[in-house]
Write a protein that holds these residues in place. Structure first.
Motif, PDB file in Angstrom:
ATOM      1  N   LYS A  83      17.814  43.360  10.402  1.00  0.00           N
ATOM      2  CA  LYS A  83      18.081  41.923  10.448  1.00  0.00           C
ATOM      3  C   LYS A  83      16.944  41.189  11.161  1.00  0.00           C
ATOM      4  N   GLY A  84      16.494  41.767  12.287  1.00  0.00           N
ATOM      5  CA  GLY A  84      15.409  41.135  13.022  1.00  0.00           C
ATOM      6  C   GLY A  84      14.128  41.077  12.218  1.00  0.00           C
ATOM      7  N   GLU A  85      13.844  42.126  11.480  1.00  0.00           N
ATOM      8  CA  GLU A  85      12.645  42.149  10.644  1.00  0.00           C
ATOM      9  C   GLU A  85      12.739  41.099   9.545  1.00  0.00           C
ATOM     10  N   LEU A  86      13.922  40.949   8.974  1.00  0.00           N
ATOM     11  CA  LEU A  86      14.113  39.946   7.928  1.00  0.00           C
ATOM     12  C   LEU A  86      13.902  38.550   8.479  1.00  0.00           C
ATOM     13  N   PHE A  87      14.529  38.246   9.616  1.00  0.00           N
ATOM     14  CA  PHE A  87      14.402  36.921  10.209  1.00  0.00           C
ATOM     15  C   PHE A  87      12.935  36.605  10.493  1.00  0.00           C
ATOM     16  N   ASP A  88      12.239  37.536  11.125  1.00  0.00           N
ATOM     17  CA  ASP A  88      10.832  37.329  11.452  1.00  0.00           C
ATOM     18  C   ASP A  88      10.009  37.110  10.195  1.00  0.00           C
ATOM     19  N   ALA A  89      10.251  37.927   9.168  1.00  0.00           N
ATOM     20  CA  ALA A  89       9.473  37.821   7.932  1.00  0.00           C
ATOM     21  C   ALA A  89       9.687  36.478   7.251  1.00  0.00           C
ATOM     22  N   VAL A  90      10.940  36.003   7.219  1.00  0.00           N
ATOM     23  CA  VAL A  90      11.231  34.727   6.564  1.00  0.00           C
ATOM     24  C   VAL A  90      10.577  33.575   7.332  1.00  0.00           C
ATOM     25  N   VAL A  91      10.650  33.604   8.660  1.00  0.00           N
ATOM     26  CA  VAL A  91       9.981  32.574   9.456  1.00  0.00           C
ATOM     27  C   VAL A  91       8.494  32.557   9.149  1.00  0.00           C
ATOM     28  N   ARG A  92       7.866  33.727   9.141  1.00  0.00           N
ATOM     29  CA  ARG A  92       6.419  33.795   8.916  1.00  0.00           C
ATOM     30  C   ARG A  92       6.050  33.367   7.494  1.00  0.00           C
ATOM     31  N   MET A  93       6.869  33.707   6.505  1.00  0.00           N
ATOM     32  CA  MET A  93       6.589  33.272   5.138  1.00  0.00           C
ATOM     33  C   MET A  93       6.670  31.763   5.016  1.00  0.00           C
ATOM     34  N   LEU A  94       7.670  31.155   5.659  1.00  0.00           N
ATOM     35  CA  LEU A  94       7.804  29.705   5.598  1.00  0.00           C
ATOM     36  C   LEU A  94       6.666  29.012   6.353  1.00  0.00           C
ATOM     37  N   VAL A  95       6.267  29.572   7.485  1.00  0.00           N
ATOM     38  CA  VAL A  95       5.121  29.015   8.217  1.00  0.00           C
ATOM     39  C   VAL A  95       3.871  29.075   7.347  1.00  0.00           C
ATOM     40  N   ASP A  96       3.664  30.198   6.673  1.00  0.00           N
ATOM     41  CA  ASP A  96       2.509  30.323   5.774  1.00  0.00           C
ATOM     42  C   ASP A  96       2.573  29.298   4.651  1.00  0.00           C
ATOM     43  N   ASP A  97       3.773  29.055   4.123  1.00  0.00           N
ATOM     44  CA  ASP A  97       3.928  28.074   3.051  1.00  0.00           C
ATOM     45  C   ASP A  97       3.597  26.665   3.545  1.00  0.00           C
ATOM     46  N   VAL A  98       4.033  26.336   4.773  1.00  0.00           N
ATOM     47  CA  VAL A  98       3.717  25.019   5.335  1.00  0.00           C
ATOM     48  C   VAL A  98       2.214  24.890   5.560  1.00  0.00           C
ATOM     49  N   ARG A  99       1.599  25.932   6.105  1.00  0.00           N
ATOM     50  CA  ARG A  99       0.154  25.888   6.365  1.00  0.00           C
ATOM     51  C   ARG A  99      -0.650  25.783   5.078  1.00  0.00           C
ATOM     52  N   ALA A 100      -0.116  26.323   3.999  1.00  0.00           N
ATOM     53  CA  ALA A 100      -0.811  26.221   2.718  1.00  0.00           C
ATOM     54  C   ALA A 100      -0.825  24.786   2.202  1.00  0.00           C
ATOM     55  N   GLN A 101       0.126  23.978   2.665  1.00  0.00           N
ATOM     56  CA  GLN A 101       0.231  22.587   2.219  1.00  0.00           C
ATOM     57  C   GLN A 101      -0.484  21.615   3.143  1.00  0.00           C
ATOM     58  N   TRP A 102      -0.627  21.991   4.425  1.00  0.00           N
ATOM     59  CA  TRP A 102      -1.182  21.044   5.391  1.00  0.00           C
ATOM     60  C   TRP A 102      -1.871  21.781   6.526  1.00  0.00           C
ATOM     61  N   THR A 103      -3.049  21.297   6.886  1.00  0.00           N
ATOM     62  CA  THR A 103      -3.790  21.846   8.023  1.00  0.00           C
ATOM     63  C   THR A 103      -3.925  20.753   9.071  1.00  0.00           C
ATOM     64  N   PRO A 104      -3.519  20.998  10.319  1.00  0.00           N
ATOM     65  CA  PRO A 104      -3.620  19.949  11.338  1.00  0.00           C
ATOM     66  C   PRO A 104      -5.076  19.587  11.606  1.00  0.00           C
ATOM     67  N   PRO A 105      -5.355  18.309  11.841  1.00  0.00           N
ATOM     68  CA  PRO A 105      -6.727  17.902  12.156  1.00  0.00           C
ATOM     69  C   PRO A 105      -7.207  18.553  13.448  1.00  0.00           C
ATOM     70  N   ALA A 106      -8.491  18.758  13.555  1.00  0.00           N
ATOM     71  CA  ALA A 106      -9.063  19.304  14.788  1.00  0.00           C
ATOM     72  C   ALA A 106      -8.816  18.325  15.932  1.00  0.00           C
ATOM     73  N   PRO A 107      -8.431  18.815  17.103  1.00  0.00           N
ATOM     74  CA  PRO A 107      -8.173  17.907  18.227  1.00  0.00           C
ATOM     75  C   PRO A 107      -9.330  16.973  18.540  1.00  0.00           C
ATOM     76  N   ALA A 108     -10.559  17.432  18.318  1.00  0.00           N
ATOM     77  CA  ALA A 108     -11.711  16.582  18.618  1.00  0.00           C
ATOM     78  C   ALA A 108     -11.707  15.295  17.802  1.00  0.00           C
ATOM     79  N   GLU A 109     -11.044  15.300  16.641  1.00  0.00           N
ATOM     80  CA  GLU A 109     -10.989  14.103  15.804  1.00  0.00           C
ATOM     81  C   GLU A 109     -10.179  12.983  16.454  1.00  0.00           C
ATOM     82  N   PHE A 110      -9.393  13.304  17.471  1.00  0.00           N
ATOM     83  CA  PHE A 110      -8.548  12.299  18.118  1.00  0.00           C
ATOM     84  C   PHE A 110      -9.250  11.603  19.276  1.00  0.00           C
ATOM     85  N   ALA A 111     -10.446  12.045  19.623  1.00  0.00           N
ATOM     86  CA  ALA A 111     -11.192  11.438  20.734  1.00  0.00           C
ATOM     87  C   ALA A 111     -11.914  10.200  20.225  1.00  0.00           C
ATOM     88  N   ALA A 112     -11.126   9.200  19.839  1.00  0.00           N
ATOM     89  CA  ALA A 112     -11.683   8.005  19.230  1.00  0.00           C
ATOM     90  C   ALA A 112     -10.785   6.817  19.549  1.00  0.00           C
TER      91      ALA A 112
END
Length: 239
Positions: A51-80
């Motif tokens: 069960k623990g392996e399943l939960f971890d795997a599903v979380v990581r798959m969903l995180v990967d799916d979100v990252r595939a759609q959006w990458t956060p801007p580099a923090p340095a871009e906010f120094a403006a």
């Protein structure tokens, strides 16, 4: 966990999220997940060990799916000088991600109690915490964020506020009405509250002036789901 692909992967993710969101980690049943996903027990246990392996795997798959759609801007871009407009744009981008599949599914299980074993949420929280701290540091350098308190306290407060808004919007937090829940597949475009203070093209700071350049406008007319978090962040961190 053996990698799953295609329809089996998507069915298992949705069945797992629905089960854990409905009854929690301890009461979740692998047999119910298997039946709901429509896969054989042999295929399931060939891919999943616990069960623990399943939960971890599903979380990581969903995180990967979100990252595939959006990458956060580099923090340095906010120094403006347009620090808060850039923050608004990030919040609006996240609201737009809520129209998709991965982020709402991840949100339904992200705030469940700890499983007792390491899972992908800890890694994500550490990465997000470091990014938020770096963005606040850039905002302080730009003169947009107050610098009269420790930066780690500011980061913790900002992170806690954003989590509170997210839990409230999902109907999953401690302030949710008794028995409140959201069924799988609900339209999550409303997960971020819209403006309700009469501001049409910006968000208001402590002095009541409108802050122009709202993130929704930056993204070309996306609905203003990110307005309320932006208002709260300005009041918490702004100079």
């Amino acid at each position: 966990m053996t990698e799953l692909r295609g329809a089996h992967r998507e069915a298992l993710i949705e069945a797992t999220v629905a089960e854990f969101a409905a009854v929690g980690y301890e009461r979740a049943s692998l047999n119910r997940i298997i039946r709901s996903a429509g896969i054989s027990k042999s295929s399931f246990y060939n891919a999943v060990g616990s069960k623990g392996e399943l939960f971890d795997a599903v979380v990581r798959m969903l995180v990967d799916d979100v990252r595939a759609q959006w990458t956060p801007p580099a923090p340095a871009e906010f120094a403006a000088p347009d620090f808060w407009e850039r923050v608004d744009a990030v919040l609006a981008a996240f609201a737009e991600l809520g129209r998709g599949r991965a982020l709402p599914l991840l949100g339904r299980i992200f705030y469940l109690p700890a499983t007792g074993a390491a899972d992908g949420r800890a890694d994500l929280l550490a990465a997000v915490g470091a990014w938020v701290t770096a963005v606040i540091s850039a905002g302080r350098a730009a003169g947009a964020v107050r610098d009269d308190m420790p930066i780690d306290l500011q980061a913790a407060a900002a992170f806690g506020m954003l989590r509170g808004v997210d839990e409230w919007a999902l109907g999953a937090g401690p302030l949710a009405p008794a028995g409140a829940s959201r069924p799988l597949g609900v339209d999550e475009t409303s997960r971020y509250p819209r403006e309700s203070d009469g501001v049409s093209s910006g968000t208001r700071g402590l002095d009541g002036d409108a802050a122009v350049g709202h993130g929704a406008e930056i993204l070309g007319g996306v609905e203003r789901e990110a307005a309320a978090p932006g208002i709260l962040l300005r009041r918490l961190l702004g100079t």
